[in-house]
Design an enzyme around this catalytic site. Structure first.
Site, short mmCIF file in Angstrom:
data_model
loop_
_atom_site.label_atom_id
_atom_site.label_comp_id
_atom_site.label_asym_id
_atom_site.label_seq_id
_atom_site.Cartn_x
_atom_site.Cartn_y
_atom_site.Cartn_z
N GLU A 102 -29.85 47.13 -34.16
CA GLU A 102 -30.37 46.57 -33.99
C GLU A 102 -30.78 45.41 -35.45
O GLU A 102 -30.92 45.67 -36.17
CB GLU A 102 -32.78 46.30 -33.31
CG GLU A 102 -32.15 47.21 -31.95
CD GLU A 102 -31.45 46.35 -30.61
OE1 GLU A 102 -31.43 44.87 -31.57
OE2 GLU A 102 -32.35 46.96 -29.83
N ASP B 97 -26.88 39.17 -26.53
CA ASP B 97 -26.82 39.76 -27.85
C ASP B 97 -25.43 40.61 -28.40
O ASP B 97 -24.89 40.92 -28.22
CB ASP B 97 -28.58 39.93 -28.13
CG ASP B 97 -28.61 41.83 -27.71
OD1 ASP B 97 -28.19 41.89 -26.73
OD2 ASP B 97 -29.01 42.62 -27.99
N TYR C 53 -29.46 41.96 -31.35
CA TYR C 53 -30.09 40.98 -31.65
C TYR C 53 -31.91 41.35 -31.00
O TYR C 53 -31.76 42.17 -29.83
CB TYR C 53 -30.33 39.75 -32.22
CG TYR C 53 -30.45 39.08 -30.50
CD1 TYR C 53 -30.79 38.88 -29.71
CD2 TYR C 53 -29.07 37.31 -30.32
CE1 TYR C 53 -31.08 38.37 -28.68
CE2 TYR C 53 -29.56 37.78 -29.88
CZ TYR C 53 -30.04 37.02 -28.21
OH TYR C 53 -30.49 36.41 -26.89
N HIS D 118 -23.89 43.85 -28.01
CA HIS D 118 -24.27 44.88 -26.32
C HIS D 118 -23.63 43.79 -25.41
O HIS D 118 -23.84 44.27 -24.04
CB HIS D 118 -26.05 44.49 -26.80
CG HIS D 118 -26.71 45.10 -25.43
ND1 HIS D 118 -27.85 45.27 -25.61
CD2 HIS D 118 -26.20 46.14 -24.52
CE1 HIS D 118 -28.71 45.92 -24.74
NE2 HIS D 118 -27.57 46.84 -24.23
ZN ZN Z 1 -29.01 44.78 -26.89
#
Ligand code: ZN
Length: 242
Positions: free
Chosen positions: A102, A154, A33, A144
């Site tokens: 992302e 995230d 994120y 991640h």
């Molecule tokens: Zn990240």
């Protein structure tokens, strides 16, 4: 605009990328994120318009907006700078071997909450396309937080991995029925199991348990059991490595 697999993707320019090393192909898909209030705030980092808080230059292949709009910054055959120091299944240079996505989200910093359906639908469509073209294994669709468990959380414990897995992207764990009373007394063996799945051997067990639970046993966060060795965690881990 470019189209792959019927998706509309808006392309943007950045010089935040480099060649992948000779022979390096993407075989890991890393989901993030942004921890920003909106797309533009993240895009300003990728374009170099605003210095990133880390001090480094950052970028990513794709970004999925809150409304499901898909944006591309770096071509898939180039190395983007989204993963940082990390580890997955023996790979210590994740940027060279991955594609990064992302997801625009305020993150834990600006108010963590559920991801909108339109956004998740777009993430699924994009990831299905990436995974199938590069033949990325389900086990290599990671957070991640999976590859950098001591630094990153995230996309977090509300990210709907189950919805992705239902559409063929990544995996889910299901608590097996088994007697794990013995294993509960053997934290070193549980750690070996986490390493066998792909996690970084340099990290302590509690850090690895938190990362694993954030992806595969999200209930642990509801119950305040994150980082703790619980029966449900061991049963879920068993289901993935059996
Ligand atoms: Zn990240």
């Amino acid at each position: 605009m470019s189209h792959h697999a019927g998706m509309q993707i808006t392309k943007h320019d950045t010089d935040h990328y480099e060649d992948r090393p000779e022979g390096a192909k993407p075989d890991i898909l890393v989901l993030h994120y942004t921890e920003t209030r909106d797309l533009k705030e993240a895009e300003d980092y990728f374009a170099g318009r605003v210095p990133h808080p880390s001090g480094g230059r950052v970028s990513v292949h794709y970004m999925v907006d809150i409304d499901g709009g898909v944006h591309q910054y770096v071509d898939e055959d180039k190395r983007a700078w989204h993963a940082g120091v990390g580890y997955w299944r023996g790979c210590t240079d994740v940027n060279s071997h991955s594609i990064g996505v992302e997801i625009v989200h305020p993150g834990h910093k600006y108010g963590y909450g559920p991801f909108p359906d339109a956004q998740i639908d777009a993430v699924i469509a994009l990831c299905q396309d990436v995974v199938s073209r590069h033949e990325i294994e389900a086990r290599n669709v990671v957070a991640h937080s999976d590859i950098a468990p001591d630094r990153k959380i995230d996309p977090g414990e509300l990210f709907p991995w189950d919805k992705l897995a239902a559409q063929g992207v990544g995996r889910v764990a299901e608590a097996l029925r088994a007697d794990v009373a013995g294993l509960m007394q053997e934290p070193d063996i549980v750690k070996e199991m986490l390493l066998a799945y792909g996690y970084d051997p340099q990290q302590p067990l509690d850090v690895l348990l938190s990362a694993f639970q954030r992806h595969f046993v999200q209930d642990a966060f509801v119950r305040g059991e994150q980082g703790r060795l619980t029966q449900q965690t061991v049963l879920c881990l068993l289901s993935l490595i059996k």
